[in-house]
Scaffold this motif. Structure first.
Motif, PDB file in Angstrom:
ATOM      1  N   TRP A 426      36.529  -5.986  -7.131  1.00  0.00           N
ATOM      2  CA  TRP A 426      35.995  -6.973  -8.064  1.00  0.00           C
ATOM      3  C   TRP A 426      36.120  -6.463  -9.492  1.00  0.00           C
ATOM      4  O   TRP A 426      36.493  -7.189 -10.414  1.00  0.00           O
ATOM      5  N   GLY A 427      35.804  -5.170  -9.667  1.00  0.00           N
ATOM      6  CA  GLY A 427      35.807  -4.587 -11.005  1.00  0.00           C
ATOM      7  C   GLY A 427      37.188  -4.583 -11.640  1.00  0.00           C
ATOM      8  O   GLY A 427      37.333  -4.865 -12.829  1.00  0.00           O
ATOM      9  N   VAL A 428      38.206  -4.305 -10.834  1.00  0.00           N
ATOM     10  CA  VAL A 428      39.563  -4.259 -11.377  1.00  0.00           C
ATOM     11  C   VAL A 428      39.957  -5.624 -11.918  1.00  0.00           C
ATOM     12  O   VAL A 428      40.541  -5.741 -12.993  1.00  0.00           O
ATOM     13  N   ASN A 429      39.587  -6.673 -11.194  1.00  0.00           N
ATOM     14  CA  ASN A 429      39.936  -8.010 -11.668  1.00  0.00           C
ATOM     15  C   ASN A 429      39.223  -8.347 -12.966  1.00  0.00           C
ATOM     16  O   ASN A 429      39.800  -8.938 -13.877  1.00  0.00           O
ATOM     17  N   THR A 430      37.952  -7.947 -13.057  1.00  0.00           N
ATOM     18  CA  THR A 430      37.205  -8.157 -14.298  1.00  0.00           C
ATOM     19  C   THR A 430      37.853  -7.382 -15.441  1.00  0.00           C
ATOM     20  O   THR A 430      38.012  -7.887 -16.551  1.00  0.00           O
ATOM     21  N   LEU A 431      38.230  -6.163 -15.111  1.00  0.00           N
ATOM     22  CA  LEU A 431      38.827  -5.282 -16.107  1.00  0.00           C
ATOM     23  C   LEU A 431      40.143  -5.853 -16.640  1.00  0.00           C
ATOM     24  O   LEU A 431      40.400  -5.848 -17.840  1.00  0.00           O
ATOM     25  N   ILE A 432      40.948  -6.383 -15.737  1.00  0.00           N
ATOM     26  CA  ILE A 432      42.228  -6.962 -16.158  1.00  0.00           C
ATOM     27  C   ILE A 432      41.971  -8.148 -17.079  1.00  0.00           C
ATOM     28  O   ILE A 432      42.638  -8.332 -18.093  1.00  0.00           O
ATOM     29  N   GLY A 441      51.691  -2.701 -17.242  1.00  0.00           N
ATOM     30  CA  GLY A 441      51.377  -2.303 -15.877  1.00  0.00           C
ATOM     31  C   GLY A 441      49.943  -2.585 -15.481  1.00  0.00           C
ATOM     32  O   GLY A 441      49.546  -2.335 -14.355  1.00  0.00           O
ATOM     33  N   LEU A 442      49.147  -3.104 -16.418  1.00  0.00           N
ATOM     34  CA  LEU A 442      47.743  -3.325 -16.079  1.00  0.00           C
ATOM     35  C   LEU A 442      47.587  -4.572 -15.217  1.00  0.00           C
ATOM     36  O   LEU A 442      46.764  -4.616 -14.316  1.00  0.00           O
TER      37      LEU A 442
END
Lengths: 887, 116
Positions: A426-432, A441-442
């Motif tokens: 979940w956090g990675v999607n928020t971060l992106i 590459g993000l």
């Protein structure tokens, strides 16, 4: 239970080799003696009897050896089986404990999920952005090549086309050199015209140099950059192929109209960056003989021959440069080359630094979570001290007890890691979604096998660290005295309390370091947003008007004039103007400037950026004209006769004419190149043209003459600028339906983009530092509450003999604050040591900024006081009668 | 004197030692010396067994789970290691014994055959 413990102990003693040997000896010796006794009783003398026994028995040495070998293999196998058996028991025990104490388990799992989740999320970004290899064949053989003029202070310029072809033909250490020119093309034939980014490349750019193959069709053929081949061909970028053709392979051999000419689609590139998805479409660069040598236009890369090093390639190109300098002494005086490895393409230094700092920050966060968890386990171990003592007394070995503790903490931490993985996803999607667009590459960060391995590792490490401390403590306490003290081992508690204080001090210290880091970034960002920009961004709209190359000079000028006239007629428009490169875009142009009546200053000709602007640009963008006047339509009309009318920025005026009036003076523009004279007609304020965090540049503004640069239009509106966009679009379509409007943005957007990566770092570090603070305070609170509960009898005694509430409050709070204060001092020192790794991320704030340190220390002390206060208050309400009863 | 006369004794066939030990333990736990004595008596001292070779065999059989060992005290009140048959050892004994008898039967059929 006791009998199985007994069995384990025997098992473990078997591990001892010497003991096993002793047992074998004893067993065999028994046999020999019995046999000898038997012979003696039949009348033999003792020596003969012994000899006869040995004869019947076989060689004792040999038999001992083979028996011992068999025994060792047997015991080893049995130990393994017992270990597995123990593990099963420990696991069952651990899960039962978790299930029995839902509050404890919930808190522990939440903390771990947070810590491990944050680490997994950031690691997946670091892995994808920094550690993943480039999508090219043998990327360590690929280099980037620049021209340099070290005497003039520039090391990395794009390469002039004339020089590029010579570098390519004359070098001996490269398989091929490739060139890339950033360009744009108008796509027509669809519903609306559209501006595409266009990369113009040499034939070998993709195949020979980068070593990539088309996913369908082909890349360019040798000779296509020299005008041979089957006419106009275009290769599509992968993203463009998907966004415009839905990834349909039948796109091959279809026709596209670019800038009014028809092109055949011959291939599609694979996905990837850099270079591959830089542009929507790619066409060949055409080689010109007599190509210019003083206009720096091409991004150049090369693939070294097998076995050649970067240094060899650089020396080779440098010798080519020397030959070119001899051949063209006027144009190429001082030419050199700079060669950089392709590993630099992975991320900018700043992105790299920011990501490593973030990884460090979440590492510290996990550390705090670990400390809290260790504290929880420790508190529980104290609660179970009697049970542990009994088991130790009945013979459970230390190793066995430690292993059981470890199994429990590993179960907890691996479950936490599992939850953390969900959180990280979940956090990675928020971060992106939050991240600025300039990190390559993000967008395709995924939770892959490496990330899973990282998470597993983090989980195991966490489990071992949090489990080992309490387990060692528990097994180290003296069983007999614990039992004698009725399960409330005084000595054991004292040791536990000391350990708990150390842990509290550690987590306060770590959270303070993170807060200092986040404080410094917040202060920097404040400085950045407060910096004098020199221009206004409120209610300003900016858009690229892609006037095609085919427009002649008169057509171009009249189009520009009609556009501005029509835009100014629109209702909410206060003013409008054109500029050929918009502010904060990162686009750069450079020219050398000098005073004709003075020799060049030491250190070479200074370098300024230059902009073509229409009259009214300064008013529109909010840059003050300090002296003289703005450009007029007459300046443009009069161009060609006499010097170029120019406005200069204040810094140029101060540089060339300190304390004098620059108006009407002559300034040499493109000094060292075309040496064009200019007349200073005005001085304007300095502005942050390159980026909010870049500092003001020298700048020269010239009339917008037709030089093949499509304009950006800047509009100052009365109200919300975005409301104007549809009318602007239809207006441009009315003037020429083949001209698309692109890159529409407000100036506020541009400012936001310019500081985007700094904001991102600041927000991320602050979020994690905030979480760290919360965890640390929870730790202080937990330990304080626990120790108050423990001291209830003691406090009861004090109350009974007349201590006042204030005295008790003071004592209890003091007790809790001691480790916290110690942690604050420790953290200040640690922050001072560690923040220097983030100095490149700061803007006009020192890493030792006293305000930040003092502020953060203050916040932490107050917060710690607060979290120590609630349990202390409970201590003042202790009723002595009840307190004694609990004893 | 019981000085052994090798030529008058049968050598032990490979794999038969396990079977003998299993059989020796069917009458209750014994230590290694006890097993040796029982074998001597019940075979009327016709078998040539190197008694030391019992011990690696015992260890191997314990590893396989056919027998279990435990330290106890002997008739003469000394510490000695006693071996006991397990359930799986009992099963092993009956299947090995059957195999052995089939072999003996086949061998004697062959050896007593009179004509080609």
């Amino acid at each position: 239970m006791a009998s199985s413990l007994d069995r384990w102990i025997r098992m473990w003693s078997h591990l001892s080799r010497r003991r096993l040997k002793g047992e074998v000896d004893e067993e065999l010796e028994f046999h020999l003696e019995m046999l000898a006794q038997k012979y003696e009783s039949q009348g033999m003398d003792p020596a003969d009897a012994r000899r006869a026994a040995e004869e019947r028995f076989g060689d004792p040495g040999r038999i001992k050896k083979s028996t011992f070998r068999a025994e060792r293999s047997r015991v080893k196998q049995r130990n393994r089986a017992v270990l597995m058996d123990n593990l099963r028991q420990d696991l069952r025990f651990a899960f039962r404990q978790l299930w029995k104490r839902p509050v404890f388990s919930g808190i522990a799992l939440a903390m771990l999920a947070l810590g491990i989740g944050a680490n997994t999320a950031i690691f997946s970004v670091v892995h994808n952005v920094l550690l993943r290899p480039l999508p090219f064949h043998e990327p360590d053989r690929i280099v980037r090549i620049w021209e340099s003029r070290l005497e003039q202070g520039w090391e990395r310029a794009s390469v002039a086309p004339g020089n590029f072809w010579d570098f390519r033909d004359m070098n001996r250490s490269f398989v091929d050199l490739g060139a890339y020119r950033f360009s744009a093309a108008n796509l027509t034939g669809g519903e609306h015209p559209e501006q595409l980014s266009q990369g113009r490349v040499t034939s070998g750019f993709f195949g020979e140099v980068l070593g990539v193959r088309a996913v369908i069709g082909r890349t360019f053929l040798p000779g296509e950059d020299e005008g041979q081949g089957e006419g106009n061909v275009v290769v599509l970028g992968n993203e463009f192929w998907h966004s415009h053709f839905g990834g349909d392979p039948s796109v091959l051999n279809t026709q596209m109209t670019l800038d009014g000419e028809s092109y055949t689609v011959v291939g599609v590139l694979p996905r990837g960056r850099p270079w591959l998805d830089f542009a929507d479409v790619y066409t060949p660069i055409l080689r010109e003989f007599e190509a210019v040598r003083t206009s720096f236009e091409l991004a150049v890369i090369g693939r070294l021959r097998d076995g050649m090093t970067l240094e060899v390639g650089r020396d080779d190109l440098a010798s080519v440069a020397r030959r070119l300098e001899e051949a063209f002494p006027e144009d190429l005086a001082g030419i050199g080359v700079t060669v950089g490895p392709s590993s630099e393409w992975v991320a900018t230094d700043e992105t790299r630094r920011a990501l490593w700092v973030l990884l460090g920050v979440v590492g510290f966060l996990l550390m705090i979570a670990c400390v809290n968890l260790a504290n929880l386990f420790l508190a529980r171990a104290t609660g179970r001290v009697r049970e542990t003592a009994i088991r130790a007394a009945t013979g459970a070995s230390k190793g066995r007890l430690i292993r059981q503790g470890l199994t429990e903490s590993l179960v907890v931490s691996l479950l936490g890691a599992g939850l953390g993985l969900v959180l990280a996803w979940w956090g990675v999607n928020t971060l992106i979604a939050m991240a600025p667009g300039n990190i390559d590459g993000l967008s395709d960060v995924t939770i892959n096998a490496w990330v899973l391995a990282f998470t597993l590792g983090a989980g195991v490490l966490t489990g071992v660290v949090t489990g080992l401390v309490p387990a060692l403590q528990a097994s180290g306490s003296d069983a007999a005295s614990t039992l004698r003290a009725g399960g409330q081992s005084i000595a054991g508690n004292r040791a536990h309390n000391r350990l708990r204080s150390v842990l509290v001090a550690a987590e306060v210290a770590v959270s303070l370091m993170l807060l200092v880091g986040s404080g410094l970034l917040i202060r920097s960002f404040g400085e950045l947003m407060g910096a004098e920009r020199g221009f206004e961004s409120e209610n300003r709209l900016i858009a690229s008007v892609n006037v095609p190359d085919q427009y002649g000079p008169d057509e171009f000028l009249s189009f520009n004039q009609r556009l501005l006239d029509r835009v100014r007629e629109l209702g909410p428009v206060q003013s409008a103007a054109l500029v050929h490169i918009r502010p904060l875009s990162g686009g750069s142009t450079g020219l050398g400037f000098a005073r004709p009546d003075q020799p060049d200053p030491e250190g070479g000709t200074p370098w300024a950026s230059w902009r073509l602007v229409s009259p009214g640009y300064f008013e529109t963008i909010g840059v003050p004209v300090l002296r003289g006047r703005d450009l007029t339509a007459d300046d443009l009309a009069a161009m060609g006769d006499g010097p170029l009318p120019a406005l200069i920025s204040e810094r140029i005026a101060e540089q060339l004419w300190p304390g004098e009036d620059p108006l009407g003076r002559t300034i040499t523009l493109w000094a060292g190149q075309t040496e064009s004279p200019g007349e200073v007609i005005g001085v304007v304020g300095d502005m942050l043209e390159r980026g909010i965090d870049q500092g003001p540049t020298f700048a020269v503004y010239l009339p917008y003459f037709p030089a093949g640069f499509a304009p950006d239009i800047v509009v100052h509106t009365a109200g919300a600028p975005t409301a104007l966009v549809p009318r602007l679009r239809s207006l441009v379509a009315e003037l020429d339906p083949n001209i698309p409007l692109s890159d529409v943005a407000t100036m506020e957007d541009m400012v936001g983009r310019s500081v985007g990566s700094r904001r991102f770092t600041m927000v991320m570090v602050s979020i994690f530092a905030g979480l760290a603070l919360l965890l640390a305070l929870a730790g202080v609170y937990g330990v304080q509450a626990y120790s108050v509960a423990q001291q209830t009898p003691e406090i009861g005694v004090r109350v009974a003999i007349g201590a006042s509430k204030a005295q008790i409050l003071k004592k209890v709070i003091f007790q809790a604050m001691r480790p916290a204060i110690f942690g604050v001092v420790l953290g200040l020192g640690g922050a001072y040591g560690l923040t220097r790794f983030m100095s490149s991320l700061l803007f006009q704030v020192e890493t030792s900024d006293p305000l930040t340190y003092a502020g953060v220390a203050g916040i932490l002390v107050v917060a710690a006081l607060f979290s120590a206060f609630l349990p202390a208050l409970r201590a003042t309400r202790v009723d002595p009668v009840i307190a004694f009863r609990t004893e | 004197m019981p000085s052994p006369k090798p030529e008058s004794k049968a050598d032990l066939l490979k794999g038969t030692l396990d079977l003998l030990i299993l059989k020796a333990l069917t009458f209750g736990p014994r230590h290694g010396y006890g097993i040796a004595r029982w074998l001597e008596e019940s075979s009327r001292d016709l078998l040539h067994i190197e008694e030391g070779s019992l011990y690696p065999a015992l260890s191997r059989m314990e590893k396989r789970g056919w027998i279990q060992s435990e330290w106890g005290s002997s008739e003469t009140n000394r510490r000695a290691k006693y071996y006991r048959l397990t359930a799986s050892g009992r099963g092993q004994l009956s299947s090995q014994a059957q195999g052995w008898e089939r072999l003996v039967e086949a061998m004697s059929l062959v050896l007593h055959k009179k004509q080609a």
